[in-house]
Structure formats: structure tokens, C-alpha cells
Enzyme design. Structure first.
Site, mmCIF file in Angstrom:
data_model
loop_
_atom_site.group_PDB
_atom_site.id
_atom_site.type_symbol
_atom_site.label_atom_id
_atom_site.label_comp_id
_atom_site.label_asym_id
_atom_site.label_seq_id
_atom_site.Cartn_x
_atom_site.Cartn_y
_atom_site.Cartn_z
ATOM 1 N N CYS B 37 33.446 63.372 33.906
ATOM 2 C CA CYS B 37 33.912 62.861 32.565
ATOM 3 C C CYS B 37 34.087 63.800 31.482
ATOM 4 O O CYS B 37 34.660 63.790 30.241
ATOM 5 C CB CYS B 37 33.148 61.581 31.891
ATOM 6 S SG CYS B 37 31.612 61.694 31.754
ATOM 7 N N ASP B 39 31.716 65.180 29.957
ATOM 8 C CA ASP B 39 30.527 64.885 29.092
ATOM 9 C C ASP B 39 29.486 66.243 29.028
ATOM 10 O O ASP B 39 29.377 66.746 30.060
ATOM 11 C CB ASP B 39 29.701 63.854 29.347
ATOM 12 C CG ASP B 39 30.374 62.511 28.964
ATOM 13 O OD1 ASP B 39 31.518 62.734 28.621
ATOM 14 O OD2 ASP B 39 29.567 61.322 29.302
ATOM 15 N N CYS B 64 31.116 59.681 26.063
ATOM 16 C CA CYS B 64 31.508 58.221 25.560
ATOM 17 C C CYS B 64 30.179 57.737 25.147
ATOM 18 O O CYS B 64 29.163 58.431 24.916
ATOM 19 C CB CYS B 64 31.686 57.693 26.841
ATOM 20 S SG CYS B 64 30.556 57.453 28.281
ATOM 21 N N CYS B 107 26.462 58.420 33.236
ATOM 22 C CA CYS B 107 25.546 58.604 31.743
ATOM 23 C C CYS B 107 24.260 58.592 31.890
ATOM 24 O O CYS B 107 23.636 59.486 31.358
ATOM 25 C CB CYS B 107 26.297 57.669 30.801
ATOM 26 S SG CYS B 107 28.135 57.833 30.905
#
Lengths: 202, 140
Positions: B37, B39, B64, B107
Site C-alpha cells: 500500500c 505505507d 491508512c 498493517c
């Protein structure tokens, strides 16, 4: 039936896309619904199914990245799964996990995100910092360059993979697979960065 | 996708956002990224050299809501723990605490990686071997 088999191809990554296109059109005609209009319903259904498989196969194989991802998928590689497993191994061994994204790239990504945040805040406050914008344009160019370079590296791994398929060397196949996974991850990271910078500069 | 209340809470009131002095011998910095993603997460710890207790932790995450919540939670959890104790925090505990859905598991993995990377950096700075328990006695 794999997408490679749809076209009667071996599971290799260097691919003549012009020849693939020709095969696609030839096979498309063969399974075209019009040719089955007067045939029994089962035959029509079978042709429709083949036609749809053919379309999926063509769309996947003609795109170099999707082709690589698809091949890895058929080889049982799940990119995210790998990351979770690597973390679990690191915890069990009491070691640090080897990061897929190289540290210098992470530093750059972090710095870039700080600048993006600054730009967004400046924009929200109603002003636009031209120097910041220039820096971001430069960063975007840099990351786009890295993205292209990663594609070249990926193509080099295709050669290794294809050679290993020919010789049946499983060790070499695994090595090429690992490299491709790392490159695809790096690529998707770069692509996300480019997308974010692009959105902020709009 | 609906975030759990805990994720929303950490997202809206992130704990311990900030920076510690990277050049200090007592500070370990972990910088990790999730290719899925884009991140990027930085987690820093400040370790007491006598007790090897993590006295402070800061983070800065671009990503996110789940990534921010995971790192925010991670800083809360490592604070007050010894280095050896902090190494036992697993991503599944983070998933459970924040009720993360399967698509957001990466995450929590990232947050665990960040803790390990920060501790790894601190160990390197202080010449503590990687696999060796950080403090004799704290490992049992």
C-alpha cells in the site's frame, strides 16, 4: 487450464506479444459466439466460457507485470503471505526481518511523505509553495526513473527464470522467483509513491 | 470499510506522534514500509541503559487508518517494557486488540516489523548481539 496453456505456451516469461496477439485473434474467431448461434445450448455455453477464459488470459499475459504476478501465483507465491511468514520467522529466531523495501528507498519515501504533508497543509491554508512544488516534481521524476529501472531488472529475472525452466533447475527457479517477488514489491511501493506525489501536485 | 472503534480512536487521537533524537545512543529507530500500500512507518524507542526499559516511544506513519492505529498502539505497548519483553509483541496481538479485518493484517505486521527494527537499531548502536537476550535475567 492455465493462461499459458490457453495459448499452448510453456510457463515462461519472455513472450512475443505480437505473436500472442495473433493467436488471440485466431482463437477469438474460433470461439466467437456467432459461430455457435445454431449449435446446441451446451456447445454455446462452452464456447462462451472458452471465449471469456481466452480474454482473461490475453489481458493477463500481454501485460508484463500481470504476467509475472500470474506466473508467481501459479507457482503458489502469495506476496502478502510471504511478508507475514517472514515476520513470524524473525520473531521466532529473535532476529530482525529483512526488509523488502531497501532502507535508502524508505528514507526517501519518508522524506517525500513529509514534503507531501507540508504541501497539503500549505494548500489547505491557501498558499502554494513554489519551491516545495519544485522539489516534489523532482522527487516524482526520481521515483518514476526508479520504477522504470525496476522493470528492466524484472526483465533480467525473466531470462533467468526461462533458462531455469528449460534446464529444469529447481534451485535456479526458486532463486529467480524470490528475486521477482522482491522486485514486484519494490515496484508496487514505487508505484504508490508516484501516485501519491502525482495526486498532491494536481 | 468500517473501522473498529479502537482504530478510529487511535486514528483520531494518535498516541506518541513525534520524533526522538536519532543520533542518541539510547534511541533506536525503525523505518519500515509495506509494499502493498505504500505505507511508511517510523518508530523510535528510548531505552534506559541501566535497566533496558523502554522509557519513551514515538512514531510517525504515513498510511491508512489501520497503519496509524497499529503504530500508535505499538508505541503504547512498548513503553515501560524491557527490550526483551517488547520483542515478544506479535502482530496477531495487534490484530486482536484493534479488531483489524484480514485485508489490514499487513498493517499490524508492519508495526511489529517497526518495533523489531527499532530494537535492532538500538542493539547495533550498543553492541548487543541480535539473537542474544538483551539483558541477562530479563530473558527468562
Amino acid at each position: 487450464m492455465t493462461y499459458f496453456e490457453v495459448f499452448g505456451l510453456p510457463p515462461k516469461l519472455q513472450l512475443d506479444t505480437a505473436a500472442l496477439e495473433k493467436s488471440f485473434y485466431r482463437l477469438s474467431r474460433e470461439f466467437h459466439p456467432d459461430r455457435f448461434a445454431s449449435k446446441p445450448a451446451e456447445e454455446q455455453a462452452a464456447a462462451t466460457e472458452k471465449s471469456s477464459l481466452l480474454n482473461d488470459a490475453y489481458r493477463t499475459l500481454r501485460d508484463p507485470i500481470r504476467r509475472t504476478e500470474y506466473l508467481l501465483e501459479t507457482e503458489g507465491v502469495e506476496l502478502e503471505e510471504q511478508s507475514v511468514k517472514a515476520t513470524e520467522r524473525a520473531r521466532a529466531a529473535g532476529e530482525q526481518k529483512k526488509q523488502i523495501v531497501p532502507p535508502d528507498l524508505l528514507e526517501e519515501a519518508f522524506e517525500l511523505n513529509m514534503q507531501l504533508e507540508e504541501l497539503k497543509m500549505a494548500k489547505a491554508g491557501g498558499d502554494d509553495d513554489p519551491q516545495l512544488r519544485k522539489d516534489l516534481e523532482a522527487a516524482k521524476a526520481n521515483f518514476t526513473g526508479l520504477l522504470h529501472a525496476s522493470q528492466k531488472q524484472l526483465e533480467a529475472e525473466w531470462t533467468s527464470w526461462d533458462a531455469a525452466v528449460d534446464t529444469g533447475d529447481n534451485g535456479a527457479k526458486d532463486a529467480a522467483k524470490d528475486e521477482m517477488v522482491a522486485l514486484l514489491n519494490r515496484r508496487s511501493y514505487l508505484r504508490n509513491l508516484v501516485r501519491d506525489v502525482h495526486a498532491a501536485l494536481e | 470499510m468500517a473501522y473498529s472503534d479502537k482504530v478510529v480512536d487511535h486514528y483520531e487521537n494518535p498516541r506518541n506522534v513525534g520524533t526522538l533524537d536519532k543520533s542518541s545512543a539510547e534511541v533506536g529507530t525503525g523505518l519500515v514500509g509495506a509494499p502493498e500500500c505504500g505505507d511508511v512507518m517510523r518508530l523510535q524507542i528510548k531505552v534506559n541503559p541501566e535497566t533496558q526499559v523502554i522509557e519513551d516511544a514515538k512514531f510517525k506513519t504515513f498510511g491508512c487508518g489501520s497503519a496509524i492505529a497499529s503504530s500508535s498502539l505499538a508505541t503504547e505497548w512498548v513503553k515501560g517494557k524491557t527490550v526483551a519483553e517488547a520483542l515478544s509483541i506479535s502482530n496477531t496481538e495487534i490484530v486482536k486488540e484493534l479488531a483489524l479485518p484480514p485485508v489490514k493484517i499487513h498493517c499490524s505486521v508492519l508495526a511489529e516489523d517497526a518495533i523489531r527494527a527499532a530494537i535492532g537499531d538500538w542493539k547495533k548502536k550498543n553492541n548487543v548481539a541480535e539473537a542474544e537476550p538483551a539483558l541477562a535475567g530479563a530473558s527468562a
